[in-house]
Motif scaffolding. Structure first.
Motif, mmCIF file in Angstrom:
data_model
loop_
_atom_site.group_PDB
_atom_site.id
_atom_site.type_symbol
_atom_site.label_atom_id
_atom_site.label_comp_id
_atom_site.label_asym_id
_atom_site.label_seq_id
_atom_site.Cartn_x
_atom_site.Cartn_y
_atom_site.Cartn_z
ATOM 1 N N SER A 50 1.713 -8.574 4.214
ATOM 2 C CA SER A 50 2.091 -7.223 3.792
ATOM 3 C C SER A 50 3.137 -6.604 4.720
ATOM 4 C CB SER A 50 0.857 -6.327 3.737
ATOM 5 O OG SER A 50 0.214 -6.255 5.012
ATOM 6 N N VAL A 51 3.149 -7.010 5.995
ATOM 7 C CA VAL A 51 4.102 -6.411 6.934
ATOM 8 C C VAL A 51 5.551 -6.741 6.556
ATOM 9 C CG1 VAL A 51 4.860 -6.307 9.330
ATOM 10 C CG2 VAL A 51 2.423 -6.332 8.806
ATOM 11 N N PRO A 52 5.927 -8.039 6.414
ATOM 12 C CA PRO A 52 7.317 -8.314 6.008
ATOM 13 C C PRO A 52 7.644 -7.833 4.600
ATOM 14 C CG PRO A 52 6.035 -10.348 6.051
ATOM 15 C CD PRO A 52 5.195 -9.292 6.693
ATOM 16 N N ALA A 53 6.666 -7.921 3.681
ATOM 17 C CA ALA A 53 6.929 -7.493 2.297
ATOM 18 C C ALA A 53 7.185 -5.996 2.227
ATOM 19 C CB ALA A 53 5.747 -7.868 1.403
ATOM 20 N N TYR A 54 6.373 -5.194 2.909
ATOM 21 C CA TYR A 54 6.524 -3.747 2.863
ATOM 22 C C TYR A 54 7.705 -3.283 3.707
ATOM 23 C CZ TYR A 54 2.095 -3.187 0.380
ATOM 24 O OH TYR A 54 1.107 -3.235 -0.562
ATOM 25 N N THR A 55 7.971 -4.005 4.789
ATOM 26 C CA THR A 55 9.142 -3.659 5.602
ATOM 27 C C THR A 55 10.429 -3.923 4.837
ATOM 28 O OG1 THR A 55 7.942 -4.185 7.643
ATOM 29 C CG2 THR A 55 10.340 -4.111 7.769
ATOM 30 N N GLY A 69 9.065 6.632 -3.416
ATOM 31 C CA GLY A 69 8.106 5.973 -2.541
ATOM 32 C C GLY A 69 7.118 5.118 -3.319
ATOM 33 N N LEU A 70 6.643 5.635 -4.458
ATOM 34 C CA LEU A 70 5.723 4.858 -5.285
ATOM 35 C C LEU A 70 6.423 3.635 -5.870
ATOM 36 C CD1 LEU A 70 3.776 7.673 -7.180
ATOM 37 C CD2 LEU A 70 2.876 6.127 -5.418
ATOM 38 N N GLY A 71 7.697 3.790 -6.213
ATOM 39 C CA GLY A 71 8.459 2.652 -6.722
ATOM 40 C C GLY A 71 8.598 1.556 -5.675
ATOM 41 N N ARG A 72 8.878 1.948 -4.458
ATOM 42 C CA ARG A 72 9.000 0.961 -3.376
ATOM 43 C C ARG A 72 7.636 0.355 -3.039
ATOM 44 N NH1 ARG A 72 13.803 0.693 -0.627
ATOM 45 N NH2 ARG A 72 15.367 2.214 -1.287
ATOM 46 N N LEU A 73 6.592 1.164 -3.133
ATOM 47 C CA LEU A 73 5.249 0.641 -2.904
ATOM 48 C C LEU A 73 4.908 -0.427 -3.940
ATOM 49 C CD1 LEU A 73 2.501 0.782 -1.440
ATOM 50 C CD2 LEU A 73 1.856 2.617 -3.023
ATOM 51 N N LEU A 74 5.262 -0.167 -5.200
ATOM 52 C CA LEU A 74 5.023 -1.152 -6.261
ATOM 53 C C LEU A 74 5.830 -2.421 -6.004
ATOM 54 C CD1 LEU A 74 3.828 -1.994 -8.974
ATOM 55 C CD2 LEU A 74 5.720 -0.781 -10.102
ATOM 56 N N LEU A 80 4.394 -8.993 -2.285
ATOM 57 C CA LEU A 80 3.260 -9.593 -1.580
ATOM 58 C C LEU A 80 2.463 -10.497 -2.517
ATOM 59 C CD1 LEU A 80 1.362 -9.867 0.845
ATOM 60 C CD2 LEU A 80 0.259 -7.734 0.131
ATOM 61 N N LEU A 81 2.195 -10.023 -3.740
ATOM 62 C CA LEU A 81 1.441 -10.839 -4.702
ATOM 63 C C LEU A 81 2.190 -12.119 -5.057
ATOM 64 C CD1 LEU A 81 0.065 -8.110 -7.158
ATOM 65 C CD2 LEU A 81 -1.187 -9.340 -5.369
ATOM 66 N N CYS A 82 3.511 -12.018 -5.216
ATOM 67 C CA CYS A 82 4.309 -13.221 -5.517
ATOM 68 C C CYS A 82 4.227 -14.220 -4.373
ATOM 69 C CB CYS A 82 5.759 -12.825 -5.778
ATOM 70 S SG CYS A 82 6.023 -11.974 -7.342
ATOM 71 N N GLY A 83 4.325 -13.705 -3.140
ATOM 72 C CA GLY A 83 4.231 -14.583 -1.987
ATOM 73 C C GLY A 83 2.879 -15.279 -1.905
#
Length: 455
Positions: A50-55, A69-74, A80-83
């Motif tokens: 989650s750290v590299p994906a969210y960063t 922000g919600l768009g970027r969160l999605l 993350l799910l794809c990874g």
């Protein structure tokens, strides 16, 4: 990542990942009665991934509004799910997990994160506002650079600007909208009277000696001193500030592909993955177009033209041939009602189908899905020297679509002004490049295909 943003990111990330792990554990217990090894491993991978994906997706950036922000969160959650899906496929462990648990985790996980995001983001913004409200600031300088800085501080509303301080030997503007509180001789009194916490030095580079004197004089003052270099006369490209063995370094001109290698790898993966999927899905269109071009007039199906690629390297860009074979020694842009264009060619140019073979260029790694459109070598030779920083647009891979194209800068550039506008947008793309920007451009591209300037 700056310290302020780092604190905001880690606090919200910790809350989100804690809820996700608790959700996963609860689902595992409901399904099997305990948290088996595979679910503990999944929780660990979620924590690390989650750290590299969210960063990468700039999730939890304090400048984003709620919807952005919600768009970027999605986007970060999907990345993350794809990874995790790819990791499960490679290790052949996907069959160990309950499909019901994974589906609920995917849907409910984002819902819980979204519910957490709104109050935490609001608290984060209020915390930042309280800190900034107590950080009163003062600008040393009254010239154009100081006024530009004052406008930006006032627009951002991040910290109260008390006013400006005039340098002794600089003339005062007659219609200044910001109060000039005094000269450098009154600086220390002003700092104490107004409880200044941040001091900006916005003087021209010709005042280098005075800047150094001010810095030394203010070392014993309890204020943050920030120097704003006057670099507005330079055309900056993806500029940034870093440190080299303790020496401050200002990067004036740097390619995003070299300054952000991890993000560049993500861009390359996105390009090749989407290009391959698009080629498979559009194969009937590609085959039908190839047949129509072959039957429309004698000549090859594909037109391969030498153009400049990344860092000026010559590449061959593929297109469906839309013109009759001709012996023009001078490279001319296509124009409206161009007699060289065939009937089929006019249709595929109007619908941009002629550009589809460039998906193979992207698959080869010579082009990107998004980037400055490559021009013919002869056109580049013509515009170099006529437009400032024209060749700087090649500091990133050329693209099938780009910021200029979705902004209406398509078709023939019969005047220098039109090409200058296109170059301006290309440089803006390089300066603000991110994977999220690429995704937004790809989403907007289909809607730009109805432009009247395509022919």
């Amino acid at each position: 990542m700056p310290a302020g943003r780092s604190l905001t990111f880690w606090a919200q990330w910790l809350a989100a990942i804690s809820v996700l792990i608790l959700l996963l554990c609860a689902l595992a217990v409901m399904k099997t009665g305990e948290v088996d090894t595979q679910y503990r491993m999944l929780a660990a991978l979620m924590l690390l991934g989650s750290v590299p994906a969210y960063t990468m997706m700039q999730v939890y950036h304090k400048q984003h509004g709620y919807l952005a922000g919600l768009g970027r969160l999605l986007a970060g959650w999907l990345a993350l799910l794809c990874g995790l899906t790819v990791a499960a496929f490679i290790t052949k462990t996907s069959e160990l997990f309950s499909r019901e648990v994974i589906i609920i985790l995917a849907v409910a996980g984002f819902a819980l994160q979204a519910c957490l995001y709104l109050p935490l983001h609001n608290l984060s913004r209020r915390y930042q506002q309280r800190i900034q409200a107590a950080r009163t600031s003062l600008i040393i300088g009254t010239g154009d650079l100081a006024l530009d800085l004052a406008d930006k501080l006032a627009h951002q509303k991040k910290e109260p600007l008390i006013g400006l301080v005039a340098a002794d030997d600089l003339p005062l503007p007659s219609n200044n909208v910001y109060p000039i509180l005094g000269s450098l001789a009154h600086l220390r009194d002003l700092i104490a009277t107004h409880r200044i916490r941040r001091l900006y030095i916005a003087l021209p580079l010709t005042e280098a000696e005075k800047i150094e004197e001010l810095y030394i004089d203010l070392l014993d003052s309890s204020v943050d001193v920030i120097w704003i270099p006057d670099l507005r006369s330079l055309i900056l490209l993806n500029h940034s500030v870093s440190e080299i063995e303790g020496l401050p370094a200002i990067h004036l001109n740097e390619s995003p592909l070299t300054s952000y290698p991890t993000a560049a790898l993500s861009k390359a993966l996105l390009d090749r993955t989407v290009a391959l999927i698009a080629i498979i899905l559009l194969s009937p269109v590609l085959l039908a177009t190839a047949l129509a071009v072959k039957m429309s007039s004698p000549g090859p199906v594909l037109f391969k033209q030498k153009r400049h690629g990344w860092n000026g390297k010559i590449i061959k860009v593929w297109k469906f041939r839309s013109m009759r074979m001709h012996d023009d020694h001078q490279v001319r842009q296509a124009s409206r009602e161009d007699p060289r264009i065939t009937r089929v060619g006019r249709f595929i140019r109007r619908t941009s189908i002629d550009e589809l073979p460039q998906l193979f260029n992207a698959l080869q790694g010579r082009m990107s899905l998004v980037g400055p459109r490559p021009h013919a070598v002869a056109h580049n030779d013509y515009y170099t020297g006529k437009i400032d920083a024209y060749m700087a647009r090649h500091r990133i891979k050329p693209g099938i679509t780009g910021l200029a194209q979705i902004s209406g800068c398509r078709g023939e550039t019969e005047t220098l002004d039109k090409m200058e506008k296109r170059v301006e947008l290309d440089l803006a793309y390089i300066n603000h490049w991110s994977l999220w920007l690429d995704i937004k451009i790809l989403i907007k591209t289909p809607f730009s295909l109805f432009s009247k300037d395509i022919y």
